[in-house]
Design an enzyme around this catalytic site. Structure first.
Site, short mmCIF file in Angstrom:
data_model
loop_
_atom_site.label_atom_id
_atom_site.label_comp_id
_atom_site.label_asym_id
_atom_site.label_seq_id
_atom_site.Cartn_x
_atom_site.Cartn_y
_atom_site.Cartn_z
N ASN A 2 2.07 1.53 -3.72
CA ASN A 2 1.02 1.63 -4.96
C ASN A 2 -0.19 2.16 -4.60
O ASN A 2 -0.87 2.56 -5.68
CB ASN A 2 0.95 0.26 -5.21
CG ASN A 2 1.91 -0.64 -5.93
OD1 ASN A 2 2.67 -0.21 -6.73
ND2 ASN A 2 2.50 -1.77 -5.28
N TYR A 3 -0.38 2.41 -3.32
CA TYR A 3 -1.86 2.82 -2.95
C TYR A 3 -2.25 4.39 -2.51
O TYR A 3 -2.98 4.97 -2.74
CB TYR A 3 -2.80 1.95 -2.47
CG TYR A 3 -2.99 0.75 -3.26
CD1 TYR A 3 -3.99 0.99 -4.05
CD2 TYR A 3 -2.47 -0.64 -3.21
CE1 TYR A 3 -4.51 -0.09 -5.12
CE2 TYR A 3 -2.90 -1.62 -4.19
CZ TYR A 3 -3.84 -1.30 -4.90
OH TYR A 3 -4.33 -2.32 -5.80
N MET A 4 -1.44 4.30 -1.54
CA MET A 4 -1.46 5.70 -0.55
C MET A 4 -0.72 6.94 -1.17
O MET A 4 0.40 6.68 -1.33
CB MET A 4 -1.01 5.46 0.87
CG MET A 4 -1.77 4.14 1.46
SD MET A 4 -1.28 4.17 3.17
CE MET A 4 0.60 4.13 3.16
N SER B 83 0.83 -1.07 0.04
CA SER B 83 0.10 0.01 -0.04
C SER B 83 1.01 1.16 0.00
O SER B 83 0.41 2.19 -0.64
CB SER B 83 -0.82 0.04 1.17
OG SER B 83 -0.39 -0.25 2.49
#
Length: 610
Positions: free
Chosen positions: A567-569, A564
DNA sequence: CGCCCGACTTAGTATCAGAAGC
DNA sequence: GCTTCTGATACTAAGTCGGGCG
């Protein structure tokens, strides 16, 4: 004379410090790159898919895996030693490389390996001798491998350094490319070596032999005017093709030696070529925030409608939004493991429950990407509950829950709200939103009373919430239980020390009134009360720190925070929060993360979503 | 319009080196 | 000084998604 020496030493120290500083600065340079693409006029524009990536483009091609070197170690068959022909030996050696992993005992893996091995054996004189896997004993090769590894680990510091230097020199030739004259780091330019395919979960092809990649299955992408690199190390071979595509980001493509899929060699995550699209991704998530209420009211309305396609896509969207499910494309079970996402969910993956304890509850249990299990129970709206109930009616367990929708249907629906909205944006959005929501719970008034360690803990807890939402898991480390046990013992010992010091202090303060406590563990105890008091505070702090790290370890036993983070936050949320609470970004973003997000490292101190 | 493929992102794990602990 | 732990990185598998094609 002595004075002179001292002066010389001081001078030397100063020089050393300077050198040291230089080294440090060089590391920092990695995320202060020369090419500040995000500051430029066209900013991220060229990060769009299909946009022009370069005018001139130069690189040195690919590094091929070294040839297999025969060791000549025999296997035992039925107790009898047999020296294998080189190509059979090679496969046998790859088999021993899975020793100690789960693959070693997996039926499919063994079968596929054995088929590949036997196919080679059948072309030799051994075809009538070697016929049965059970009778094969590869342990001599396994032992040889283990001893080789041992040797490698036992190399002296000098040997290691010398080897590293040779290695670095060799890779330096390949490691970077020139994009419009700017030196940019490449990703994996080393060709995958031959090995047994390690597919995840119940992959039907696991254990198959992944063949060596030769230049004949590689296409080179390079500037029209740039010299075409030769395939070094593989004399007599030639590239399959050389192209000059400046609307793609890859430097080479090659055909995978087992699945036959095209794979790409591209740039490192730290480069603008990767960074630009990545930044756009977070901006997309940010724009979704402004639309998400519209989307939610839309799908709630459609869930009630008559149209079955709309009903299904609206219900599927609910899962994508609320549970951060992946969209779930169709998969060929002959070619890949049986895993699903939202659209490919089957009736057998959901269970309905509507009881006073669990009203309108859906139990989900399925294998997602990488065969990671998704097991979750959620209370949903009455409407969603009834819809799911409808969609399962009259269907066999193996039938699709959302049989009328597929990823293109859902994605097309999203286009109604935002031109570049797709299902995966919801994951980015929900992850970033969750991080911000969790971090916002921090009471800023406490800022000055809280330690840096505690701040890190707070951040990690927020990060963990995101990882749980996205179902990012990892295997429990082999040493987890052992090191946990050890930590428990350390904690006991610290507590013992604490008690002993407390008793000791009591005695120090009142040597006449209280009896000197006996020191059963021969602890070193302070001579005066003041030191003892200080020591007690110190031990208490150590106990607290220790307990925190124990809890952290246990909480993170199965949860992977890295995915995360990378790639996500949205990194700007983290940067902003760290500034706000006075926490060094290095404490929560490891170097790899910092270098991936140079564009976010100096983000303004405000939250992403305001 | 459905299916396949090209291109790109996202994912977990193995390995190794340097730091920390003993 | 040796061992163990930890974080960085290397590796490569496995997804998503748009576009082209029959």
């Amino acid at each position: 004379m002595a004075k002179k020496n001292v002066a010389a030493a001081a001078k030397k120290k100063a020089v050393e410090a300077k050198v040291q500083k230089k080294v440090l600065l060089k590391t920092e340079d990695d995320y202060e790159p020369v090419n500040r693409w995000w500051d430029k006029e066209d900013g991220a524009a060229s990060g769009k898919k299909g946009a022009k990536k370069w005018d001139t483009f130069e690189h040195h091609g690919l590094m091929f895996a070294p040839d297999y070197e025969s060791h000549g170690i025999p296997i035992k068959y039925n107790g009898q030693e047999i020296k294998l022909p080189v190509d059979c030996e090679e496969l046998a050696t790859y088999w021993t490389s899975v020793k100690g992993t789960d693959y070693e005992t997996k039926e499919i893996f063994i079968k596929n390996f054995w088929d590949a091995f036997l196919a080679k054996i059948k072309k030799t004189d051994l075809k009538d001798t070697i016929t049965d896997f059970e009778k094969c004993d590869f342990s001599k090769i396994a032992d040889w491998r283990a001893s080789e590894r041992e040797k490698r680990n036992n190399r002296s510091k000098e040997e290691k350094a010398a080897e590293k230097e040779v290695n670095d020199k060799e890779t330096a030739w390949y490691s970077h490319g020139l994009v419009d004259g700017i030196r940019e780091k490449l990703g994996a330019y080393r060709m995958e070596p031959p090995q047994l395919f390690r597919g995840r979960g119940e992959h039907p092809k696991q254990g198959m032999f992944k063949k060596r990649t030769l230049p004949e299955s590689c296409t080179i992408n390079i500037g029209l005017d740039a010299p075409v690199p030769r395939p070094f190390g593989v004399p007599g071979h030639a590239w399959k093709d050389v192209v000059h595509e400046n609307h793609v980001q890859w430097i080479a493509s090659f055909e995978d030696g087992v699945l036959g899929e095209t794979k790409y060699v591209s740039f490192a995550a730290t480069t603008g070529l990767k960074g630009q699209p990545d930044m756009l991704k977070y901006d997309r998530a940010r724009r979704l925030l402004k639309k998400v209420e519209d989307i939610r009211s839309s799908y709630e309305r459609l869930q009630k409608g008559k149209n079955i396609v709309d009903k299904q896509k609206a219900t599927a969207t609910y899962f994508i939004d609320k549970l951060a499910l992946r969209v779930g494309g169709e998969k060929d079970t002959e070619e890949a493991a049986d895993t699903v996402g939202c659209c490919s969910l089957r009736v057998e993956h959901v269970q309905l429950e509507n009881t006073p304890e669990h009203p309108f509850t859906i139990h989900l249990d399925f294998l997602g990407k990488d065969s990671i299990r998704f097991k979750n129970s959620v209370t949903v709206t009455e409407q969603v509950y009834n819809n799911i109930s409808d969609f399962t009616k009259g269907k066999k367990p193996t039938e699709q829950l959302f049989d009328k929708v597929s990823p293109p249907v859902v994605n097309e629906y999203f286009k109604e709200f935002m031109e570049d909205l797709t299902a995966k944006v919801f994951r980015t959005y929900n992850a970033s939103y969750t991080l911000q929501k969790e971090l916002a719970k921090f009471d800023i008034k406490k800022k000055d009373r809280i330690s840096q360690d505690e701040l890190v803990k707070f951040y990690n807890d927020a990060n963990r919430q995101v990882a749980i939402l996205c179902n990012h898991q990892k295997a429990v480390s082999k040493t987890h239980d052992a090191s946990m046990q050890k930590m428990k013992e350390q904690k006991m010992s610290l507590k013992k020390q604490y008690e002993a010091h407390k008793a000791h202090l009591k005695w120090l303060e009142n040597p006449d009134l209280s009896k000197k406590p006996k020191n059963s563990d021969d602890m070193k105890l302070p001579k005066d009360a003041e030191t003892c008091r200080r020591k007690i505070v110190e031990i208490k702090l150590r106990i607290e720190k220790h307990s925190t790290s124990m809890k952290d370890k246990e909480d993170n036993k199965l949860v992977s925070l890295g995915t995360s983070k990378v790639n996500y936050m949205d990194p700007r949320i983290t940067v902003a929060w760290c500034k706000k609470v006075d926490l060094a970004i290095e404490r929560v973003f490891p170097r790899t993360v910092r270098t991936k997000f140079p564009w976010a490292m100096h983000a303004p101190s405000k939250y992403l979503f305001d």
